[in-house]
Design a protein around this motif. Structure first.
Motif, PDB file in Angstrom:
ATOM      1  N   GLY A 184       1.666 -17.786  23.110  1.00  0.00           N
ATOM      2  CA  GLY A 184       2.083 -16.478  22.597  1.00  0.00           C
ATOM      3  C   GLY A 184       0.962 -15.458  22.677  1.00  0.00           C
ATOM      4  N   LEU A 185      -0.262 -15.881  22.372  1.00  0.00           N
ATOM      5  CA  LEU A 185      -1.402 -14.965  22.471  1.00  0.00           C
ATOM      6  C   LEU A 185      -1.670 -14.574  23.923  1.00  0.00           C
ATOM      7  CD1 LEU A 185      -3.801 -16.562  19.843  1.00  0.00           C
ATOM      8  CD2 LEU A 185      -2.654 -14.338  19.693  1.00  0.00           C
ATOM      9  N   LEU A 186      -1.522 -15.514  24.841  1.00  0.00           N
ATOM     10  CA  LEU A 186      -1.673 -15.200  26.261  1.00  0.00           C
ATOM     11  C   LEU A 186      -0.637 -14.153  26.680  1.00  0.00           C
ATOM     12  CD1 LEU A 186      -2.879 -15.712  29.103  1.00  0.00           C
ATOM     13  CD2 LEU A 186      -1.199 -17.566  29.335  1.00  0.00           C
ATOM     14  N   TYR A 187       0.595 -14.378  26.276  1.00  0.00           N
ATOM     15  CA  TYR A 187       1.671 -13.429  26.599  1.00  0.00           C
ATOM     16  C   TYR A 187       1.373 -12.055  26.001  1.00  0.00           C
ATOM     17  CZ  TYR A 187       6.324 -11.367  26.787  1.00  0.00           C
ATOM     18  OH  TYR A 187       7.376 -10.531  27.017  1.00  0.00           O
ATOM     19  N   GLY A 190       0.565  -6.695  26.805  1.00  0.00           N
ATOM     20  CA  GLY A 190       0.016  -5.514  26.146  1.00  0.00           C
ATOM     21  C   GLY A 190      -1.000  -4.806  27.024  1.00  0.00           C
ATOM     22  N   ALA A 191      -1.902  -5.581  27.627  1.00  0.00           N
ATOM     23  CA  ALA A 191      -2.930  -5.006  28.490  1.00  0.00           C
ATOM     24  C   ALA A 191      -2.315  -4.354  29.730  1.00  0.00           C
ATOM     25  CB  ALA A 191      -3.928  -6.084  28.902  1.00  0.00           C
ATOM     26  N   LEU A 192      -1.355  -5.015  30.346  1.00  0.00           N
ATOM     27  CA  LEU A 192      -0.706  -4.452  31.524  1.00  0.00           C
ATOM     28  C   LEU A 192       0.026  -3.158  31.191  1.00  0.00           C
ATOM     29  CD1 LEU A 192       0.008  -4.698  34.517  1.00  0.00           C
ATOM     30  CD2 LEU A 192       2.005  -6.025  33.843  1.00  0.00           C
ATOM     31  N   LEU A 193       0.725  -3.144  30.092  1.00  0.00           N
ATOM     32  CA  LEU A 193       1.461  -1.950  29.680  1.00  0.00           C
ATOM     33  C   LEU A 193       0.517  -0.781  29.424  1.00  0.00           C
ATOM     34  CD1 LEU A 193       4.379  -1.072  29.084  1.00  0.00           C
ATOM     35  CD2 LEU A 193       3.978  -1.703  26.711  1.00  0.00           C
ATOM     36  N   LEU A 194      -0.547  -1.017  28.669  1.00  0.00           N
ATOM     37  CA  LEU A 194      -1.511   0.045  28.379  1.00  0.00           C
ATOM     38  C   LEU A 194      -2.172   0.540  29.657  1.00  0.00           C
ATOM     39  CD1 LEU A 194      -2.996   1.719  26.203  1.00  0.00           C
ATOM     40  CD2 LEU A 194      -4.684  -0.117  26.095  1.00  0.00           C
ATOM     41  N   PHE A 195      -2.590  -0.381  30.505  1.00  0.00           N
ATOM     42  CA  PHE A 195      -3.238  -0.023  31.768  1.00  0.00           C
ATOM     43  C   PHE A 195      -2.314   0.795  32.664  1.00  0.00           C
ATOM     44  CE2 PHE A 195      -4.060  -0.929  36.247  1.00  0.00           C
ATOM     45  CZ  PHE A 195      -5.402  -0.613  36.365  1.00  0.00           C
ATOM     46  N   LEU A 227      -7.185  -9.455  15.507  1.00  0.00           N
ATOM     47  CA  LEU A 227      -7.180 -10.377  14.369  1.00  0.00           C
ATOM     48  C   LEU A 227      -7.098 -11.845  14.792  1.00  0.00           C
ATOM     49  CD1 LEU A 227      -4.811  -8.451  11.944  1.00  0.00           C
ATOM     50  CD2 LEU A 227      -7.277  -8.828  11.656  1.00  0.00           C
ATOM     51  N   ALA A 228      -6.223 -12.139  15.747  1.00  0.00           N
ATOM     52  CA  ALA A 228      -5.968 -13.530  16.127  1.00  0.00           C
ATOM     53  C   ALA A 228      -6.939 -14.063  17.175  1.00  0.00           C
ATOM     54  CB  ALA A 228      -4.531 -13.668  16.645  1.00  0.00           C
ATOM     55  N   GLY A 229      -7.523 -13.178  17.944  1.00  0.00           N
ATOM     56  CA  GLY A 229      -8.388 -13.620  19.035  1.00  0.00           C
ATOM     57  C   GLY A 229      -7.580 -13.934  20.279  1.00  0.00           C
ATOM     58  N   PRO A 230      -8.238 -14.413  21.311  1.00  0.00           N
ATOM     59  CA  PRO A 230      -7.585 -14.577  22.602  1.00  0.00           C
ATOM     60  C   PRO A 230      -6.748 -15.837  22.757  1.00  0.00           C
ATOM     61  CG  PRO A 230      -9.860 -15.244  22.770  1.00  0.00           C
ATOM     62  CD  PRO A 230      -9.667 -14.714  21.374  1.00  0.00           C
TER      63      PRO A 230
END
Length: 139
Positions: free
Chosen positions: A19-22, A27-32, A124-127
């Protein structure tokens, strides 16, 4: 039914790390893609239109936005210095939502608020274990 049962028992499918990977990748792709890439591709136009809420200069504001919306998402997606890389993103989004667009309703600013939630959760959760940070023992 047997397939669903096997999937639930397989730890990779029920792992919070998946879930964190997803969360990191999407999130990163969307922001980028939505915010960062247009700033790089249309730098001159963006420089004329970017807000400068703290009067530090439009160029500084744009470079900070590019840092937070291009370089930090790449680090977050890879899982490199993930929590640290989420902080400029959170800062930029907080300034955008609270200082630049304070008049927006929740509905008008929902994309920004959702991005704050996503990157706040990452900070908060980390990678998670599917990251370069975890491989180096820094998750």
């Amino acid at each position: 039914m047997q397939t669903a049962s096997r999937i639930q028992k397989n730890p990779i499918f029920s792992s919070p790390d998946l879930g964190l990977l997803y969360l990191r990748l999407t999130g990163a792709l969307l922001l980028f893609y939505v915010h960062g890439l247009p700033k790089v591709l249309h730098y001159s136009t963006e420089l004329q239109h970017i807000e400068d809420p703290f009067n530090m200069g439009r160029a500084f504001s744009l470079w900070f936005a590019i840092f937070a919306e291009v370089f930090c998402p790449i680090l977050i997606a890879l899982g490199v210095l993930t929590r640290l890389a989420a902080l400029p993103v959170i800062g930029l989004l907080a300034v955008a939502m609270l200082a630049v667009h304070p008049d927006w309703s929740i509905a008008e600013g929902q994309f920004g608020w959702l991005l704050l939630i996503v990157f706040g959760a990452i900070a908060l959760a980390g990678p998670g274990r599917y990251s370069i940070d975890a491989q180096r023992g820094r998750a």
